[in-house]
Design a protein around this motif. Structure first.
Motif, PDB file in Angstrom:
ATOM      1  N   VAL A   1       9.973   4.447 -17.418  1.00 15.18           N
ATOM      2  CA  VAL A   1      11.029   3.921 -16.554  1.00 15.18           C
ATOM      3  C   VAL A   1      10.514   3.751 -15.118  1.00 15.18           C
ATOM      4  O   VAL A   1      10.824   2.756 -14.448  1.00 15.18           O
ATOM      5  N   LYS A   2       9.717   4.686 -14.680  1.00 10.02           N
ATOM      6  CA  LYS A   2       9.156   4.577 -13.321  1.00 10.02           C
ATOM      7  C   LYS A   2       8.254   3.349 -13.207  1.00 10.02           C
ATOM      8  O   LYS A   2       8.260   2.652 -12.196  1.00 10.02           O
ATOM      9  N   ARG A   3       7.486   3.109 -14.243  1.00  9.39           N
ATOM     10  CA  ARG A   3       6.615   1.930 -14.217  1.00  9.39           C
ATOM     11  C   ARG A   3       7.444   0.650 -14.212  1.00  9.39           C
ATOM     12  O   ARG A   3       7.161  -0.289 -13.468  1.00  9.39           O
TER      13      ARG A   3
ATOM     14  N   ASP B   1      18.008   8.957  -8.873  1.00  5.99           N
ATOM     15  CA  ASP B   1      17.306   7.678  -8.783  1.00  5.99           C
ATOM     16  C   ASP B   1      15.834   7.911  -8.435  1.00  5.99           C
ATOM     17  O   ASP B   1      15.402   9.064  -8.272  1.00  5.99           O
ATOM     18  N   LEU B   2      15.088   6.848  -8.315  1.00  5.12           N
ATOM     19  CA  LEU B   2      13.643   7.027  -8.162  1.00  5.12           C
ATOM     20  C   LEU B   2      13.262   7.642  -6.823  1.00  5.12           C
ATOM     21  O   LEU B   2      12.174   8.189  -6.672  1.00  5.12           O
ATOM     22  N   ALA B   3      14.162   7.533  -5.865  1.00  2.00           N
ATOM     23  CA  ALA B   3      13.887   8.154  -4.565  1.00  2.00           C
ATOM     24  C   ALA B   3      14.293   9.628  -4.559  1.00  2.00           C
ATOM     25  O   ALA B   3      14.174  10.301  -3.540  1.00  2.00           O
TER      26      ALA B   3
ATOM     27  N   PHE C   1      17.214   2.125 -11.772  1.00  2.00           N
ATOM     28  CA  PHE C   1      16.473   3.007 -12.684  1.00  2.00           C
ATOM     29  C   PHE C   1      16.723   4.468 -12.316  1.00  2.00           C
ATOM     30  O   PHE C   1      16.700   4.828 -11.133  1.00  2.00           O
ATOM     31  N   PHE C   2      16.924   5.260 -13.332  1.00  2.00           N
ATOM     32  CA  PHE C   2      17.219   6.678 -13.122  1.00  2.00           C
ATOM     33  C   PHE C   2      16.328   7.508 -14.037  1.00  2.00           C
ATOM     34  O   PHE C   2      15.999   7.093 -15.140  1.00  2.00           O
ATOM     35  N   THR C   3      16.008   8.685 -13.529  1.00  2.00           N
ATOM     36  CA  THR C   3      15.000   9.443 -14.261  1.00  2.00           C
ATOM     37  C   THR C   3      15.430  10.805 -14.771  1.00  2.00           C
ATOM     38  O   THR C   3      14.711  11.408 -15.549  1.00  2.00           O
ATOM     39  N   SER C   4      16.529  11.290 -14.338  1.00  3.45           N
ATOM     40  CA  SER C   4      16.915  12.573 -14.912  1.00  3.45           C
ATOM     41  C   SER C   4      18.420  12.717 -14.862  1.00  3.45           C
ATOM     42  O   SER C   4      19.105  12.074 -14.083  1.00  3.45           O
TER      43      SER C   4
ATOM     44  N   ALA D   1      24.680  -6.094 -13.511  1.00  2.00           N
ATOM     45  CA  ALA D   1      24.144  -4.784 -13.113  1.00  2.00           C
ATOM     46  C   ALA D   1      23.741  -4.013 -14.361  1.00  2.00           C
ATOM     47  O   ALA D   1      24.570  -3.766 -15.238  1.00  2.00           O
ATOM     48  N   THR D   2      22.473  -3.688 -14.433  1.00  5.32           N
ATOM     49  CA  THR D   2      21.951  -2.939 -15.576  1.00  5.32           C
ATOM     50  C   THR D   2      21.408  -1.610 -15.082  1.00  5.32           C
ATOM     51  O   THR D   2      20.634  -1.570 -14.119  1.00  5.32           O
ATOM     52  N   LYS D   3      21.830  -0.547 -15.691  1.00  5.99           N
ATOM     53  CA  LYS D   3      21.360   0.792 -15.322  1.00  5.99           C
ATOM     54  C   LYS D   3      20.467   1.304 -16.445  1.00  5.99           C
ATOM     55  O   LYS D   3      20.900   1.350 -17.614  1.00  5.99           O
ATOM     56  N   ILE D   4      19.263   1.630 -16.093  1.00  5.54           N
ATOM     57  CA  ILE D   4      18.301   2.089 -17.096  1.00  5.54           C
ATOM     58  C   ILE D   4      18.068   3.583 -16.863  1.00  5.54           C
ATOM     59  O   ILE D   4      17.664   3.985 -15.768  1.00  5.54           O
ATOM     60  N   ILE D   5      18.310   4.376 -17.869  1.00  6.34           N
ATOM     61  CA  ILE D   5      18.270   5.828 -17.707  1.00  6.34           C
ATOM     62  C   ILE D   5      17.274   6.439 -18.687  1.00  6.34           C
ATOM     63  O   ILE D   5      17.403   6.244 -19.917  1.00  6.34           O
TER      64      ILE D   5
END
Lengths: 429, 170
Positions: free
Chosen positions: B41-43, B78-80, B54-57, B27-31
């Motif tokens: 990150v979104k791409r 998360d992206l959603a 993937f997380f954005t904020s 499990a890899t979490k990219i922030i």
């Protein structure tokens, strides 16, 4: 991990292969100058990038690297007579000069000009320091000669050796940029090898087994910095430059000579591991040279009359389980060079990277692969000359240094990482 | 007679290696640590991954505290757009990858690293966009991230992050 097609691309260097074509953009070490010690000495078989070649030195001292086989009936010219400005095939007397040009076909009248129509493939072979270098790429793209510091210092300041490694070149090279293995595989030798022991930096190496890493791109390749805790909250940095595709310089230890490697493909299952030692400011001492000749440091002992290590896969690398158990060596194999080669050869002739499980501290390796894949594509698509060809990219140094915690090594060691002048003092702890 | 090492290092023997999955998905979490790295990150998130999230904020409530007395609240998005508890996400991670843009001074890295430290999770930080910034700006970002990452990489092109995640079987 790499996908199979990526692994194939980086490990296949024969004629016509994409990576082989890119690799041929570089000057590479072909043989030791001592292998051709005098004019008209015996020729030497050389295999590079899966091409069978023959090196010789003619009556005038000119060096040649030509197709090994006579154009007439395919005889190996290793049996040839090196005489009167050329190498003569002993089968029917055809004779070639150092450019591969046929200069005599005894069975044909000289007036017919027949021999002018015969030419073997040849590559330039140039002596720089203790090494004969060749360039096997397109003649119109031949770059200026290499300017590696070890080949430019006076002869008394350098020692160089080569050893056969029976594996693909890439797994050998990747061992050279994998800084974290030193604290394990080589830990028994840091305190005992005469070319390593006594440096203050060794203490940091052995007391902090969880180094942190920083990977920074540089024009010719990468700087891979490993930091360990030092006194007063400072960090001890060991910074290894990797210059594409096959050169590394190991960070220095105290006043010991600096050293590093080239890995040159022989074919896809074998490579030459070249090892250089040089001191930028002084002659090597008698003791240092004797240790190197005895196979200590990064060098090795040989099977007599060859460049094959004495400890090799045929004798299980002289594995000593008692030494392993007692901790005198970590793996049971003696010496830095064979500790590396034994494990790298155990991967098989070509490591299957689809099965590997890299971790985040392997980012130096991941980045190196990324840069090579990118460069190979750019060369194939657009003919872009890859990084590391420009001699300016050879003006680099490895560094060991203690820096404050908030200082990036790319800043704190910026000057030290550039070789401004051959013979300038190194930065070392 | 050939030694065991000589016999076992041939290409023929290499073909006899057991073919099976030798690792479980990690499990890899990219922030993304700043608005500029969010786009990257979104791409990346559009790709096919084994177990990457993937997380954005990041939003924080209160100052971080270390050790067993962890009481800080920190949130990822998360992206959603769903809010996720940082501690919960780190607890299920094998590796946390922080992505920062050169020139920024991401304060949030310390909080994430502390959470990773508590849960004994490795951290890697990638700095992108280095070509667009001065050396000084890049050094500031490096200094801000250095205490918080076991591996710190300056990537001159964004493609590297994808290559790295593939290499790490994310």
């Amino acid at each position: 991990m790499l996908r199979k097609e990526q692994n194939d691309l980086l490990t296949q260097t024969g004629p016509g292969t994409p990576f082989g074509q890119m690799f041929r953009c570089y000057w590479v070490p072909a043989l030791l100058a001592d292998e051709l010690p005098e004019n008209e000495c015996p020729p030497v078989r050389v295999k590079l990038f899966s091409e069978r070649l023959l090196a010789f030195r003619d009556t005038d001292g000119k060096y040649g690297l030509i197709d090994e086989f006579c154009a007439h009936r395919g005889v190996s010219l290793w049996f040839g007579r090196n005489e009167e400005h050329g190498l003569r095939c002993p089968y029917h007397g055809w004779k070639y000069d150092t450019t591969g040009q046929c200069i005599d076909v005894p069975s044909e009248p000289i007036e017919s000009g027949f021999c002018k129509k015969i030419k073997l493939k040849s590559y330039p072979l140039v002596k720089i320091g203790p090494v004969l270098w060749t360039y096997m790429g397109p003649p119109d793209k031949q770059p200026p000669l290499p300017e590696w510091e070890f080949s430019l210092v006076p002869p008394e300041q350098v020692f160089i050796s080569k050893r056969l490694q029976e594996s693909n070149w890439l797994q050998a090279m990747e061992g050279g940029i994998d800084s974290s293995h030193v604290s394990f595989l080589h830990r028994g030798d840091l305190g005992s090898d005469p070319l390593f022991k006594g440096a203050k930096g060794n203490k940091y190496n052995l007391s902090d087994l969880q180094p942190h890493f920083e990977v920074v791109e540089q024009p010719g390749g990468l700087y891979i910095g490993a930091r360990r805790n030092a006194e007063n909250g400072h960090y001890y940095w060991r910074i290894t430059p990797w210059v594409m595709p096959n050169f590394t310089m190991i960070p220095p230890r105290g006043d010991h000579p600096m050293h590093g490697h080239f890995w040159v493909p022989i074919d896809d299952h074998n490579c030459w591991a070249w090892t250089y030692d040089f001191h930028p400011t002084r002659a090597l001492t008698k003791e240092e040279r004797a240790a190197m000749e005895a196979g200590q440091g990064l060098h090795c002992k040989y099977v007599p009359g060859s460049y094959r290590p004495l400890a090799n896969k045929d004798n299980d690398y002289l594995m000593d389980r008692a030494a392993q158990k007692a901790g005198r060596t970590y793996s049971g194999v003696e010496g830095f060079a064979i500790q590396d080669s034994s494990l790298q050869e155990s991967m098989g002739p070509v490591c299957d990277r689809t099965k590997e499980n890299l971790v985040s501290t392997d980012n130096g390796i991941i980045m190196a692969r990324h840069r090579m894949l990118r460069a190979a594509k750019a060369y194939q698509d657009k003919g872009t000359i890859p990084p590391g060809v420009d001699p300016q990219h050879h003006h680099i140094r490895s560094v060991s240094i203690v820096l404050p915690p908030d200082q990036a090594f790319k800043d704190g060691a910026k000057e030290a990482l550039t070789r401004h002048r051959v013979g300038a003092a190194q930065t070392t702890v | 007679m050939l030694s065991e090492s000589a016999r076992m290092t041939t290409a023929e023997e290499a073909r006899c290696r057991i073919d099976y999955p030798n690792s479980k998905p990690r499990a890899t979490k990219i922030i993304a640590l700043d608005p500029q790295s969010e786009a990257v990150v979104k791409r990346l998130a559009q790709g096919k991954w084994q177990q990457a999230s993937f997380f954005t904020s990041v939003d924080f409530d209160g100052a971080p505290r270390g050790g067993e007395n962890w009481s800080m609240k920190a949130w990822l998005s998360d992206l959603a757009g769903r809010t996720k508890d940082l501690i919960d996400e780190v607890a299920t991670a094998d590796l946390v990858v922080m992505v920062a843009s050169a020139g920024t001074k991401p304060k949030t890295a310390g909080v994430i690293a502390e959470a990773c430290g508590v849960r004994k999770v490795m951290t890697t930080a990638l700095i992108i966009g280095s070509d667009e910034h001065t050396d000084e700006e890049l050094s500031r970002t490096l200094a801000a991230l250095r205490p918080h990452a076991g591996m710190l990489v300056i990537a001159s092109d964004d493609d590297y992050i994808e290559q790295m995640l593939v290499a790490l079987r994310a």
